[in-house]
Design a protein around this motif. Sequence first.
Motif, mmCIF file in Angstrom:
data_model
loop_
_atom_site.group_PDB
_atom_site.id
_atom_site.type_symbol
_atom_site.label_atom_id
_atom_site.label_comp_id
_atom_site.label_asym_id
_atom_site.label_seq_id
_atom_site.Cartn_x
_atom_site.Cartn_y
_atom_site.Cartn_z
ATOM 1 N N VAL A 27 0.843 -1.204 0.000
ATOM 2 C CA VAL A 27 0.000 0.000 0.000
ATOM 3 C C VAL A 27 0.875 1.250 0.000
ATOM 4 O O VAL A 27 0.601 2.213 -0.736
ATOM 5 C CB VAL A 27 -0.977 0.005 1.191
ATOM 6 C CG1 VAL A 27 -1.710 1.332 1.292
ATOM 7 C CG2 VAL A 27 -1.973 -1.138 1.075
ATOM 8 N N THR A 28 1.951 1.246 0.778
ATOM 9 C CA THR A 28 2.865 2.392 0.828
ATOM 10 C C THR A 28 3.533 2.615 -0.521
ATOM 11 O O THR A 28 3.660 3.761 -0.982
ATOM 12 C CB THR A 28 3.926 2.188 1.933
ATOM 13 O OG1 THR A 28 3.248 2.018 3.183
ATOM 14 C CG2 THR A 28 4.855 3.382 2.033
ATOM 15 N N THR A 29 3.929 1.538 -1.192
ATOM 16 C CA THR A 29 4.531 1.637 -2.526
ATOM 17 C C THR A 29 3.530 2.230 -3.518
ATOM 18 O O THR A 29 3.874 3.114 -4.318
ATOM 19 C CB THR A 29 5.007 0.256 -3.011
ATOM 20 O OG1 THR A 29 5.969 -0.246 -2.079
ATOM 21 C CG2 THR A 29 5.617 0.327 -4.394
ATOM 22 N N ILE A 30 2.290 1.763 -3.464
ATOM 23 C CA ILE A 30 1.240 2.280 -4.355
ATOM 24 C C ILE A 30 0.947 3.743 -4.039
ATOM 25 O O ILE A 30 0.793 4.568 -4.950
ATOM 26 C CB ILE A 30 -0.028 1.409 -4.261
ATOM 27 C CG1 ILE A 30 0.261 0.018 -4.844
ATOM 28 C CG2 ILE A 30 -1.202 2.073 -4.969
ATOM 29 C CD1 ILE A 30 -0.823 -1.001 -4.575
ATOM 30 N N TYR A 31 0.891 4.080 -2.770
ATOM 31 C CA TYR A 31 0.666 5.468 -2.349
ATOM 32 C C TYR A 31 1.744 6.382 -2.926
ATOM 33 O O TYR A 31 1.446 7.424 -3.520
ATOM 34 C CB TYR A 31 0.659 5.533 -0.813
ATOM 35 C CG TYR A 31 0.640 6.932 -0.243
ATOM 36 C CD1 TYR A 31 -0.553 7.550 0.096
ATOM 37 C CD2 TYR A 31 1.827 7.640 -0.021
ATOM 38 C CE1 TYR A 31 -0.569 8.829 0.635
ATOM 39 C CE2 TYR A 31 1.815 8.916 0.508
ATOM 40 C CZ TYR A 31 0.612 9.503 0.831
ATOM 41 O OH TYR A 31 0.609 10.771 1.352
ATOM 42 N N ASP A 32 3.014 5.999 -2.755
ATOM 43 C CA ASP A 32 4.129 6.802 -3.265
ATOM 44 C C ASP A 32 4.052 6.962 -4.784
ATOM 45 O O ASP A 32 4.277 8.050 -5.322
ATOM 46 C CB ASP A 32 5.477 6.182 -2.872
ATOM 47 C CG ASP A 32 5.758 6.288 -1.379
ATOM 48 O OD1 ASP A 32 5.180 7.176 -0.709
ATOM 49 O OD2 ASP A 32 6.571 5.469 -0.872
ATOM 50 N N ALA A 33 3.709 5.875 -5.479
ATOM 51 C CA ALA A 33 3.589 5.925 -6.937
ATOM 52 C C ALA A 33 2.424 6.820 -7.361
ATOM 53 O O ALA A 33 2.536 7.576 -8.341
ATOM 54 C CB ALA A 33 3.414 4.517 -7.504
ATOM 55 N N LEU A 34 1.321 6.754 -6.642
ATOM 56 C CA LEU A 34 0.155 7.581 -6.948
ATOM 57 C C LEU A 34 0.479 9.062 -6.789
ATOM 58 O O LEU A 34 0.192 9.875 -7.673
ATOM 59 C CB LEU A 34 -1.017 7.198 -6.039
ATOM 60 C CG LEU A 34 -2.290 8.009 -6.200
ATOM 61 C CD1 LEU A 34 -2.921 7.751 -7.566
ATOM 62 C CD2 LEU A 34 -3.269 7.672 -5.100
ATOM 63 N N ILE A 35 1.111 9.421 -5.670
ATOM 64 C CA ILE A 35 1.479 10.819 -5.424
ATOM 65 C C ILE A 35 2.459 11.314 -6.493
ATOM 66 O O ILE A 35 2.312 12.411 -7.032
ATOM 67 C CB ILE A 35 2.077 10.998 -4.014
ATOM 68 C CG1 ILE A 35 1.057 10.621 -2.933
ATOM 69 C CG2 ILE A 35 2.606 12.413 -3.805
ATOM 70 C CD1 ILE A 35 -0.221 11.416 -2.938
ATOM 71 N N ALA A 36 3.441 10.475 -6.838
ATOM 72 C CA ALA A 36 4.426 10.850 -7.859
ATOM 73 C C ALA A 36 3.756 11.051 -9.216
ATOM 74 O O ALA A 36 4.083 11.997 -9.946
ATOM 75 C CB ALA A 36 5.523 9.792 -7.960
ATOM 76 N N GLU A 37 2.815 10.199 -9.561
ATOM 77 C CA GLU A 37 2.134 10.307 -10.858
ATOM 78 C C GLU A 37 1.224 11.530 -10.906
ATOM 79 O O GLU A 37 1.129 12.207 -11.919
ATOM 80 C CB GLU A 37 1.344 9.038 -11.170
ATOM 81 C CG GLU A 37 0.820 8.981 -12.587
ATOM 82 C CD GLU A 37 1.907 9.119 -13.646
ATOM 83 O OE1 GLU A 37 1.660 9.822 -14.662
ATOM 84 O OE2 GLU A 37 2.992 8.529 -13.491
ATOM 85 N N ILE A 38 0.548 11.834 -9.801
ATOM 86 C CA ILE A 38 -0.277 13.047 -9.743
ATOM 87 C C ILE A 38 0.611 14.268 -9.946
ATOM 88 O O ILE A 38 0.307 15.151 -10.752
ATOM 89 C CB ILE A 38 -1.054 13.136 -8.412
ATOM 90 C CG1 ILE A 38 -2.164 12.084 -8.369
ATOM 91 C CG2 ILE A 38 -1.636 14.538 -8.208
ATOM 92 C CD1 ILE A 38 -2.843 11.943 -7.017
ATOM 93 N N TYR A 39 1.748 14.306 -9.243
ATOM 94 C CA TYR A 39 2.672 15.438 -9.381
ATOM 95 C C TYR A 39 3.158 15.576 -10.825
ATOM 96 O O TYR A 39 3.118 16.662 -11.402
ATOM 97 C CB TYR A 39 3.872 15.278 -8.440
ATOM 98 C CG TYR A 39 4.853 16.419 -8.585
ATOM 99 C CD1 TYR A 39 4.692 17.576 -7.838
ATOM 100 C CD2 TYR A 39 5.891 16.363 -9.506
ATOM 101 C CE1 TYR A 39 5.562 18.639 -7.993
ATOM 102 C CE2 TYR A 39 6.766 17.428 -9.665
ATOM 103 C CZ TYR A 39 6.601 18.553 -8.906
ATOM 104 O OH TYR A 39 7.440 19.608 -9.075
ATOM 105 N N LYS A 40 3.607 14.473 -11.410
ATOM 106 C CA LYS A 40 4.138 14.494 -12.774
ATOM 107 C C LYS A 40 3.081 14.970 -13.773
ATOM 108 O O LYS A 40 3.355 15.828 -14.618
ATOM 109 C CB LYS A 40 4.617 13.089 -13.148
ATOM 110 C CG LYS A 40 5.172 12.960 -14.538
ATOM 111 C CD LYS A 40 5.585 11.513 -14.803
ATOM 112 C CE LYS A 40 5.734 11.264 -16.287
ATOM 113 N NZ LYS A 40 5.805 9.845 -16.602
ATOM 114 N N SER A 41 1.884 14.459 -13.662
ATOM 115 C CA SER A 41 0.813 14.827 -14.592
ATOM 116 C C SER A 41 0.429 16.298 -14.456
ATOM 117 O O SER A 41 0.247 16.996 -15.459
ATOM 118 C CB SER A 41 -0.413 13.944 -14.358
ATOM 119 O OG SER A 41 -0.095 12.599 -14.621
#
Length: 128
Positions: A27-41
């Motif tokens: 869940v922590t890995t997915i959370y970090d990836a989600l936040i990073a993707e939101i930022y990038k987009s």
Amino acid sequence: MTAEKIRKSELCARVAASCDGVSKKLVTTIYDALIAEIYKSVAEGKVVSLTGFGSFYLTKHKGHPVRCDKGLSVSDYVLFKFSTSNVLNSRFRKDYASGNCVVSEGLRMKRVEDDDSKSKSNSRKKCK
């Protein structure tokens, strides 16, 4: 009353507990990836819209001279913003009306109500 904070680790633990067989680490890995993707987009100029939750976006703000110091000015800048969906707002209003939602006294919503009674010029600090 001060709002109790739920930090990233506790949030991830709660999500993992609500999903059978999913670890907190995943869940922590997915959370970090989600936040990073939101930022990038959003940095690419896109609006990230999560149905039923809200939208993330950037807004441009024009620079301006600093009021109290004639030599200083604020450059143009951007702000990362989040706008809740009508679905989420409606759910909170309904839960609040039925007593199933607790609103902290320290939240911005309370301060906005207090500021409405003051004029805009009185709520700003005066230069000395």
